[in-house]
Write an enzyme that holds these catalytic residues in place. Structure first.
Site, PDB file in Angstrom:
ATOM      1  N   GLU A   1       0.979  -1.623   0.297  1.00 50.47           N
ATOM      2  CA  GLU A   1       0.091   0.190  -0.077  1.00 50.47           C
ATOM      3  C   GLU A   1       0.668   1.513  -0.465  1.00 50.47           C
ATOM      4  OE1 GLU A   1      -2.567  -1.380   3.762  1.00 50.47           O
ATOM      5  OE2 GLU A   1      -4.347  -1.098   1.986  1.00 50.47           O
TER       6      GLU A   1
ATOM      7  N   GLU B   1      -3.552  -9.603   4.139  1.00 50.36           N
ATOM      8  CA  GLU B   1      -4.321  -8.951   5.295  1.00 50.36           C
ATOM      9  C   GLU B   1      -5.559 -10.056   5.389  1.00 50.36           C
ATOM     10  OE1 GLU B   1      -3.101  -6.973   2.412  1.00 50.36           O
ATOM     11  OE2 GLU B   1      -2.514  -5.042   4.077  1.00 50.36           O
TER      12      GLU B   1
HETATM   13  N1  COA Z   1       5.285  -7.275  10.735  1.00 47.54           N
HETATM   14  C1  COA Z   1       6.091  -7.402  11.718  1.00 47.54           C
HETATM   15  N2  COA Z   1       6.911  -8.835  11.788  1.00 47.54           N
HETATM   16  C2  COA Z   1       7.271  -9.151  10.889  1.00 47.54           C
HETATM   17  C3  COA Z   1       6.590  -8.714   8.993  1.00 47.54           C
HETATM   18  C4  COA Z   1       5.373  -8.353   9.618  1.00 47.54           C
HETATM   19  N3  COA Z   1       4.032  -7.693   8.587  1.00 47.54           N
HETATM   20  N4  COA Z   1       7.343  -9.215   8.427  1.00 47.54           N
HETATM   21  C5  COA Z   1       8.867 -10.222   8.975  1.00 47.54           C
HETATM   22  N5  COA Z   1       8.568 -10.211  10.215  1.00 47.54           N
HETATM   23  C6  COA Z   1       9.467 -10.148  10.979  1.00 47.54           C
HETATM   24  C7  COA Z   1       9.738 -11.881  11.334  1.00 47.54           C
HETATM   25  O1  COA Z   1       8.350 -12.387  12.146  1.00 47.54           O
HETATM   26  C8  COA Z   1      10.817 -12.350  11.262  1.00 47.54           C
HETATM   27  O2  COA Z   1      10.930 -12.204  13.022  1.00 47.54           O
HETATM   28  P1  COA Z   1      12.031 -12.300  14.156  1.00 47.54           P
HETATM   29  O3  COA Z   1      13.964 -13.116  13.423  1.00 47.54           O
HETATM   30  O4  COA Z   1      11.926 -11.705  15.683  1.00 47.54           O
HETATM   31  O5  COA Z   1      10.697 -13.683  14.203  1.00 47.54           O
HETATM   32  C9  COA Z   1      11.764 -11.469  10.993  1.00 47.54           C
HETATM   33  O6  COA Z   1      11.171 -10.271  10.556  1.00 47.54           O
HETATM   34  C10 COA Z   1      12.298 -11.867   9.184  1.00 47.54           C
HETATM   35  O7  COA Z   1      11.065 -12.771   9.131  1.00 47.54           O
HETATM   36  P2  COA Z   1      10.846 -13.951   8.311  1.00 47.54           P
HETATM   37  O8  COA Z   1       9.732 -14.423   7.785  1.00 47.54           O
HETATM   38  O9  COA Z   1      12.117 -15.377   9.238  1.00 47.54           O
HETATM   39  O10 COA Z   1      11.706 -13.612   6.705  1.00 47.54           O
HETATM   40  P3  COA Z   1      11.778 -14.643   5.660  1.00 47.54           P
HETATM   41  O11 COA Z   1      12.769 -14.014   4.713  1.00 47.54           O
HETATM   42  O12 COA Z   1      11.655 -15.948   5.864  1.00 47.54           O
HETATM   43  O13 COA Z   1      10.235 -14.597   5.013  1.00 47.54           O
HETATM   44  C11 COA Z   1       8.016 -13.038   4.635  1.00 47.54           C
HETATM   45  C12 COA Z   1       9.360 -13.246   4.330  1.00 47.54           C
HETATM   46  C13 COA Z   1       8.334 -11.458   3.638  1.00 47.54           C
HETATM   47  C14 COA Z   1       7.819 -13.950   3.617  1.00 47.54           C
HETATM   48  C15 COA Z   1       7.379 -13.055   5.667  1.00 47.54           C
HETATM   49  O14 COA Z   1       8.016 -12.658   6.829  1.00 47.54           O
HETATM   50  C16 COA Z   1       6.601 -12.585   5.916  1.00 47.54           C
HETATM   51  O15 COA Z   1       5.167 -13.337   5.290  1.00 47.54           O
HETATM   52  N6  COA Z   1       6.141 -11.760   6.411  1.00 47.54           N
HETATM   53  C17 COA Z   1       4.268 -11.285   6.476  1.00 47.54           C
HETATM   54  C18 COA Z   1       3.852 -10.336   4.966  1.00 47.54           C
HETATM   55  C19 COA Z   1       2.407 -10.398   5.296  1.00 47.54           C
HETATM   56  O16 COA Z   1       1.775 -10.818   6.034  1.00 47.54           O
HETATM   57  N7  COA Z   1       1.918  -8.908   5.711  1.00 47.54           N
HETATM   58  C20 COA Z   1       1.037  -8.072   5.385  1.00 47.54           C
HETATM   59  C21 COA Z   1       0.927  -7.219   6.836  1.00 47.54           C
HETATM   60  S1  COA Z   1       0.116  -6.417   6.954  1.00 47.54           S
END
Ligand code: COA
Length: 253
Positions: free
Chosen positions: A108, A128
């Site tokens: 967004e 979301e």
């Molecule tokens: N909010 C808070 N923390 C987040 C985050 C978010 N949107 N996206 C990633 N993080 C954090 C993870 O919790 C992790 O924290 P930790 O190391 O303390 O456990 C860190 O960032 C790394 O994330 P990780 O998932 O291990 O990285 P990855 O490279 O394997 O995967 C993503 C990356 C983006 C695919 C995955 O982090 C993800 O799916 N994030 C959420 C995406 C989402 O749903 N966004 C919409 C929110 S409105």
């Protein structure tokens, strides 16, 4: 000053890099506050903004740890919504360089930009509903404007994430380049913009952002102001004199 938003002067533009790579640049309150502070500055200084993310990620969304704790009143405040609206309404253009994940609130924020450039690792979309919420920071109205209602509906209702090729094909990004080249392209665009008349650029942006009901009166009024500007006369005179100066040489050949 925020530790999670790195703001650098780059001549023709200001580069703001979301810099919370250990959390995939998840947008938390501190980042929102820093973006507001940057907007306050750019509303006065009126320069092109380039937004980017560090660590091979644009932004993996709003900070889910903070989102989980928010309640109805927080939703009504539109914490990210107001911030992204303010970015969208900045007087000068906003260019987003999208490297890696641009998800949820990160997507967004990207939709709030005027121009988007992707990298080959781009993954953009709105998951979301899988988290039990809607994409309420602009996606439901802005994404249809960008990619059309059918694809926007599919993306928002299924959470399907687009890769770089598809994002380019559907016009969500205007180019896909390796990260360094993507930043260079953003700098080139900012340089192009800097060579144009800032008043005309800002008027164009206001016209682009205006609701359909405001057209065409709004742009006629904008044009009326510009038609009286000395800069318009200067630029047009320069063009005509340049052509006039070239003519004898061409006629002689
Ligand atoms: N909010 C808070 N923390 C987040 C985050 C978010 N949107 N996206 C990633 N993080 C954090 C993870 O919790 C992790 O924290 P930790 O190391 O303390 O456990 C860190 O960032 C790394 O994330 P990780 O998932 O291990 O990285 P990855 O490279 O394997 O995967 C993503 C990356 C983006 C695919 C995955 O982090 C993800 O799916 N994030 C959420 C995406 C989402 O749903 N966004 C919409 C929110 S409105």
């Amino acid at each position: 000053m925020s530790e999670t938003l790195r703001v650098e002067e780059r001549g023709d533009f200001v580069l703001a890099t979301l810099d919370r790579p250990e959390k995939r640049n998840a947008i938390d309150q501190e980042l929102v506050d820093a973006l507001h502070a940057l907007c306050a500055r750019l509303e006065v200084e009126r320069r092109t903004l380039v937004l980017a993310g560090s660590g091979g990620t644009f932004a993996a969304g709003a900070d889910i740890a903070q989102l989980r704790e928010r309640r109805a009143d927080d939703a009504r405040k539109g914490i990210n919504t107001r911030c992204f609206q303010r970015i969208r309404a900045l007087p000068m253009p906003v260019i987003a360089v999208l490297d890696g994940y641009a998800l949820g609130g990160g997507a967004e924020l990207a939709y709030a930009a005027d121009i988007r450039i992707g990298t080959p690792t781009l993954r953009i979309g709105n998951p979301e509903t899988g988290l039990g919420i809607i994409a309420a920071a602009g996606a439901t109205w802005r994404l249809p404007q960008l990619v059309g209602e059918s694809l926007a509906s599919e993306m928002l209702l299924t959470g399907r994430i687009l890769g770089a090729d598809e994002a380019l094909r559907v016009g969500l990004v205007s180019a896909v380049l390796e990260p360094e080249q993507a930043l260079e392209r953003a700098a080139e665009l900012a340089a192009r913009i800097a060579a144009l008349d800032p008043a005309a650029t800002q008027a164009t942006k206001r016209a682009l952002l205006a609701p359909a009901s405001a057209h065409p009166e709004l742009e006629l009024e904008e044009q009326a102001v510009l038609f009286e500007s000395p800069e318009k006369v200067r630029r047009m005179t320069e063009f005509l004199e340049r052509r006039g100066a070239k003519r004898p040489a061409r006629e002689a050949t």
